[in-house]
Design a protein around this motif. Structure first.
Motif, short mmCIF file in Angstrom:
data_model
loop_
_atom_site.label_atom_id
_atom_site.label_comp_id
_atom_site.label_asym_id
_atom_site.label_seq_id
_atom_site.Cartn_x
_atom_site.Cartn_y
_atom_site.Cartn_z
N ASN A 157 5.35 -17.11 -31.00
CA ASN A 157 5.05 -15.91 -31.78
C ASN A 157 3.77 -15.24 -31.30
OD1 ASN A 157 5.37 -14.12 -34.20
ND2 ASN A 157 3.44 -15.10 -34.75
N SER B 174 5.23 -21.33 -33.15
CA SER B 174 4.01 -20.57 -33.43
C SER B 174 3.36 -20.08 -32.14
CB SER B 174 3.03 -21.42 -34.24
OG SER B 174 3.60 -21.83 -35.46
N LEU C 261 3.47 -11.53 -29.49
CA LEU C 261 2.59 -10.47 -29.99
C LEU C 261 1.65 -10.01 -28.87
CD1 LEU C 261 1.65 -11.89 -33.51
CD2 LEU C 261 3.30 -10.07 -33.01
N TRP D 125 2.14 -4.68 -37.02
CA TRP D 125 2.36 -6.09 -36.69
C TRP D 125 3.76 -6.55 -37.11
CZ3 TRP D 125 -0.57 -7.70 -33.09
CH2 TRP D 125 -1.92 -7.32 -33.01
N THR D 126 4.28 -6.03 -38.22
CA THR D 126 5.64 -6.36 -38.63
C THR D 126 6.65 -5.87 -37.61
OG1 THR D 126 5.05 -6.26 -40.98
CG2 THR D 126 7.39 -6.07 -40.44
N ALA E 255 8.17 -10.13 -30.39
CA ALA E 255 7.78 -11.53 -30.55
C ALA E 255 8.93 -12.42 -30.98
CB ALA E 255 6.62 -11.64 -31.54
N ALA E 256 9.89 -11.89 -31.74
CA ALA E 256 10.96 -12.73 -32.29
C ALA E 256 11.70 -13.49 -31.20
CB ALA E 256 11.94 -11.88 -33.11
N GLN F 244 9.40 -16.05 -29.42
CA GLN F 244 9.20 -17.18 -30.33
C GLN F 244 10.43 -18.09 -30.31
OE1 GLN F 244 8.55 -16.04 -34.41
NE2 GLN F 244 8.41 -18.14 -35.14
N ARG G 251 16.08 -10.05 -36.50
CA ARG G 251 14.66 -9.71 -36.38
C ARG G 251 14.43 -8.73 -35.22
NH1 ARG G 251 11.20 -14.84 -35.79
NH2 ARG G 251 9.53 -13.31 -36.01
N ALA H 66 6.39 -7.95 -34.35
CA ALA H 66 6.83 -9.32 -34.58
C ALA H 66 8.35 -9.41 -34.48
CB ALA H 66 6.37 -9.80 -35.95
#
Length: 339
Positions: A220, A217, A224, A183-184, A191-192, A195, A160, A187
Motif C-alpha cells: 500500500n 501494508s 501510494l 489519498w482515497t 495502490a490497490a 498492495q 478498488r 489508494a
C-alpha cells in the motif's frame, strides 16, 4: 552497476512472458479475427515499436514473485497470479487511455488511437476476462482455501481499482478536492493493485498472517509512493522519460498531489487555477510557480515519507535474505524515477 533485483527479474521474466502469451493465445480468441492482434499489440509483442520498451517493466508481477520467494515460497507456483495482475493492470491501461484521451503509451499509439474507442473498450473487457482465466490456474498449485482467498482478494482489488478511477474522473469536474479525497482516490486507482501483488505473493508463498499483513501494508505504501512520483512526472517529467503524451496534467485538470498542495498554498498558482481551465501554453509557467511556492519540494518529501514507510513495513516482516535486499533496492528505485 547492476541492481540487486535485476537477476531475479531476468529469471522470472521469460516464464511470465510465456504464460502471458499462452493465456492470450487461448483457442476461443482465434474464432474472432483481429481481436487477439489488438491485445498482443497492447502487450508490446506485435506491431511497430514492439519489444521490451513497449512491454513495460512488468513491475507488478515481478513484485508478486519477489515477495513469494522472499517468504520462502516457490515463485513458479505464483506465476498464474503474476500473469493475472499484469493482465488486470493492462485492462486498466487500455480503458484509462480512452478515459484520459491519451494518444500515446510507452512511446506508441494507444489502442483507442489506432482502432477507435469501441474496439478499445472491447479489448479492455477481453483483457479483464483473460486476467481471471490466468488466476484460475492457481487451482493447480494452491490448496482450495488459499485459492479462494486469492480469488476474493483479486475481486476486491478490481472494485478498488475501478472505484479509484471513478473518483479520478469525477474529480475532473471539481476545481478543488480535499487531501482526504486525493489519498482515497490514489489508494484505489494505483495502490490497490500494488498492495494486492505484495499480499498475494506472501499468501501464495505460505507466509503466516502477520507477515501477509506486513507485506500488504508495504504494498500500500509503495503504491501510494508510486502515484505521488507519477504526479511529479505529470508536471515536471519529460515525455521521453514517461513515454506518454507531452500534455501536462495541469492542462487536463487532473487533481494530482502538486495541484492539491498548490491550492492549499493559496498563491499565484491557486489564483490562476480557480479562474478556469489551464491552456497548453500556460502549463510551463504554472509548473514554475509551483516550484517557487515549494510544491515540487513538498511532493518529493511526500514520496520520501512513503518510501520510508514502505521500508519500515519490510522490516516488520523480520525476514532477512537476498530477496529482501532486492525488495529494498526496488523500493528506492521507484522514488528515483523522478531524477
Amino acid at each position: 552497476m547492476m541492481s540487486t533485483f535485476t537477476p531475479f527479474f531476468s529469471r522470472y521474466r521469460p516464464q511470465l512472458e510465456a504464460l502471458l502469451q499462452e493465456i492470450l493465445d487461448y483457442p476461443i480468441l482465434k474464432d474472432y479475427p483481429g481481436m487477439a492482434a489488438i491485445l498482443r499489440y497492447h502487450m508490446g509483442w506485435e506491431g511497430e515499436g514492439a519489444g521490451q520498451a513497449a512491454q513495460g517493466k512488468r513491475l507488478r508481477p515481478m513484485l508478486l514473485l519477489l515477495v513469494t520467494e522472499a517468504v520462502g515460497g516457490d515463485w513458479g507456483k505464483a506465476l498464474p497470479a503474476a500473469a493475472a495482475v499484469e493482465l488486470l493492470h493492462n485492462f486498466s491501461l487500455i480503458h484509462d487511455d480512452i478515459e484520459d484521451r491519451s494518444p500515446m503509451r510507452r512511446g506508441r499509439p494507444t489502442v483507442w488511437a489506432r482502432w477507435g474507442e469501441a474496439q478499445a473498450i472491447n479489448a479492455g473487457d477481453a483483457m479483464f476476462a483473460a486476467a481471471f482465466m490466468a488466476l484460475s490456474r492457481l487451482q493447480q498449485t494452491l490448496s482450495p482455501n488459499a485459492y479462494f482467498r486469492s480469488q476474493a482478494l483479486f475481486i476486491e482489488t478490481c472494485l478498488r481499482l475501478t472505484g479509484g478511477q471513478h473518483l479520478d474522473i469525477a474529480f475532473e469536474q471539481d476545481r478543488e478536492i480535499s487531501f482526504e479525497h486525493y489519498w482515497t482516490m490514489i489508494a484505489g486507482k494505483t495502490a490497490a493493485l500494488i498492495q494486492t501483488c505484495a499480499h498475494l505473493g506472501a499468501l501464495i508463498g505460505g507466509a503466516e498472517e502477520s507477515v501477509q499483513h506486513a507485506f500488504a501494508s508495504y504494498g500500500n505504501a509503495l503504491g501510494l509512493c508510486f502515484q505521488v512520483v507519477d504526479d511529479w512526472l505529470g508536471i515536471w517529467g519529460s515525455a521521453a522519460l514517461t513515454g506518454k503524451s507531452t500534455e501536462s496534467d495541469l492542462v487536463s485538470g487532473k487533481k494530482t498531489l502538486p495541484v492539491v498542495l498548490g491550492l492549499a498554498r493559496n498563491g499565484r498558482f491557486a489564483q490562476r487555477w480557480r479562474e478556469g481551465q489551464i491552456q497548453p501554453h500556460e502549463a510551463s509557467v504554472l509548473a514554475q510557480w509551483l516550484i517557487e511556492e515549494g510544491v515540487q519540494h513538498q511532493t518529493e518529501l511526500e514520496a520520501d515519507r512513503l518510501t520510508r514507510e514502505a521500508l519500515e513495513w519490510l522490516e516488520r516482516t523480520e525476514l532477512e535474505n537476498e530477496v529482501m535486499v532486492a525488495l529494498r533496492e526496488l523500493t528506492h528505485s521507484l522514488l528515483s524515477r523522478q531524477q
